[in-house]
Scaffold this active site. Structure first.
Site, PDB file in Angstrom:
ATOM      1  N   ASP A   8      23.694  -0.694 -52.789  1.00  0.00           N
ATOM      2  CA  ASP A   8      22.586  -1.650 -52.825  1.00  0.00           C
ATOM      3  C   ASP A   8      21.410  -1.044 -52.072  1.00  0.00           C
ATOM      4  O   ASP A   8      21.501  -0.793 -50.867  1.00  0.00           O
ATOM      5  CB  ASP A   8      23.023  -2.971 -52.175  1.00  0.00           C
ATOM      6  CG  ASP A   8      22.024  -4.095 -52.387  1.00  0.00           C
ATOM      7  OD1 ASP A   8      21.067  -3.901 -53.161  1.00  0.00           O
ATOM      8  OD2 ASP A   8      22.192  -5.158 -51.767  1.00  0.00           O
ATOM      9  N   ASP A 103      18.293  -2.035 -58.557  1.00  0.00           N
ATOM     10  CA  ASP A 103      18.549  -1.560 -57.197  1.00  0.00           C
ATOM     11  C   ASP A 103      20.000  -1.685 -56.735  1.00  0.00           C
ATOM     12  O   ASP A 103      20.277  -1.507 -55.552  1.00  0.00           O
ATOM     13  CB  ASP A 103      17.632  -2.280 -56.206  1.00  0.00           C
ATOM     14  CG  ASP A 103      17.872  -3.784 -56.166  1.00  0.00           C
ATOM     15  OD1 ASP A 103      18.589  -4.285 -57.042  1.00  0.00           O
ATOM     16  OD2 ASP A 103      17.330  -4.437 -55.252  1.00  0.00           O
ATOM     17  N   GLU A 104      20.930  -1.984 -57.631  1.00  0.00           N
ATOM     18  CA  GLU A 104      22.324  -2.034 -57.196  1.00  0.00           C
ATOM     19  C   GLU A 104      23.259  -1.717 -58.360  1.00  0.00           C
ATOM     20  O   GLU A 104      22.935  -1.938 -59.523  1.00  0.00           O
ATOM     21  CB  GLU A 104      22.677  -3.384 -56.571  1.00  0.00           C
ATOM     22  CG  GLU A 104      22.560  -4.561 -57.499  1.00  0.00           C
ATOM     23  CD  GLU A 104      23.033  -5.859 -56.858  1.00  0.00           C
ATOM     24  OE1 GLU A 104      24.048  -5.842 -56.116  1.00  0.00           O
ATOM     25  OE2 GLU A 104      22.391  -6.895 -57.120  1.00  0.00           O
TER      26      GLU A 104
END
Length: 351
Positions: A8, A103-104
């Site tokens: 993350d 983003d993860e």
């Protein structure tokens, strides 16, 4: 035993802005909205978070908490470019990658030979490589199952990681608050607490039949997670088709004004979730869901090119007036259907 990593990125959009403009590093900044018009915060850096500024917060509220907050409109091409680079770094270690947003992502490194097969060392090396090549920090969680890896990635943020080995799972679960389990919202947590269930350890002592009667299918998921069971694979072919947010009320509502107020509160979270998957907010359809006091539910949606709150409210009002039939409403939900990638390419070419 599987080896799952959840990576993350730390305040990703804001981090890209601070990297590209060092003058922003030590001041409170947030992405989304403006001082002149209403909007919501997509993400905020850590200096802004010290003032209480959070994702999905209305811009006006953020400015009250932090009057000197610097608002940026967002450069989504830059975020997508960074995300693609990060994805390429992941692929150096495994082909089993399940992106959740820009983003993860989940990574299954069970069969990876890198770092002598150590998931802990792989996670460390991935985070260091991301920093070396992009000057961005990431946090990671390592565990034998997906939901624990996701929980672990939040334990040592920012720029840290947390490992739950198979041997450590039972002790970790004993004291893990149920609210930490993905899918357990405030209403569910309150209902569980009313039953004397606050931790996974409490649920382990609870009869599965009781949970099924009270929570239905979710009761089984809750029971399994509390035992450390999560058989979901890291799905490399995963293509997200929709994004949604919903709220189950502690008490049924009977007035349109109550429903509209709930939509006003849900919309910023829908916008935030969509922005993580589709920063340009382009969609195929958007719609609403109402579940009534007899557990019947109805869904209505419209073809719409971009997320639009006014249309969602109008759709909800029409659904409320035409389909409620005097029943109480126990759940309100908003959702969008994403564009098929092939259709999206055609639209872009058409422009």
């Amino acid at each position: 035993m599987r080896k799952i990593i959840h990576v993350d990125m730390d305040c990703f959009f804001a981090a890209v802005e601070m990297r590209d403009n060092p003058a922003l590093r030590d001041i409170p900044i947030a992405i989304g909205g403006s001082r002149e018009r209403r909007g919501v915060i997509s993400t905020a850096n850590y200096p802004a978070r010290k003032f209480g500024v959070r994702s999905a917060m209305p811009t006006g509220m953020a400015l009250k908490l932090c009057p000197h907050l610097t608002l940026l409109p967002g450069r989504f091409d830059a975020y997508k470019e960074a995300s693609n680079h990060i994805r390429e770094i992941f692929s150096r270690y495994t082909s089993r990658i399940e992106p959740l947003s820009l983003d993860e992502a989940y990574l299954d490194v069970t069969d990876s030979v890198h770092c002598h097969g150590s998931a802990t060392l792989i996670a460390q090396e991935i985070r260091q490589t991301i920093f070396n090549e992009l000057q961005l920090t990431a946090s990671a969680g390592v565990a034998p199952v997906k939901f624990l890896a996701k929980i672990a990635s939040d334990m040592n943020k920012p720029n840290g990681q947390f490992v739950i080995t198979p041997a450590e799972v039972p002790a970790f679960l004993q004291t893990l608050p149920l609210a930490k389990i993905p899918g357990v919202g405030k209403v569910s947590a309150a209902k569980l607490e009313a039953m004397g269930l606050r931790t996974c350890g409490d649920v382990q002592k609870c009869d599965l039949v009781t949970l099924l009667k009270r929570f239905g299918k979710f009761g089984r998921i809750l029971w399994e997670r509390s035992q450390g069971i999560d058989e979901r694979d890291v799905n490399s072919e995963r293509l997200r088709k929709s994004v949604g947010v919903e709220r189950t009320m502690a008490e049924d509502i009977h007035h349109w004004s109550e429903c509209e107020a709930i939509i006003e509160r849900l919309y910023p979270e829908l916008e935030r979730r969509l922005a993580k998957v589709k920063p340009d907010l382009l969609i195929a359809r958007q719609g609403v869901k109402l579940k009534f006091d007899d557990f019947q539910q109805t869904t209505q949606e419209h073809v719409w090119p971009r997320l639009n709150k006014s249309d969602l409210i109008a759709t909800a009002r029409k659904t409320w007036d035409e389909r409620r039939g005097g029943r109480g409403v126990r759940l309100v939900g908003l959702h969008v259907t994403l564009l098929d990638p092939q259709m999206e390419r055609q639209l872009v070419l058409g422009l």
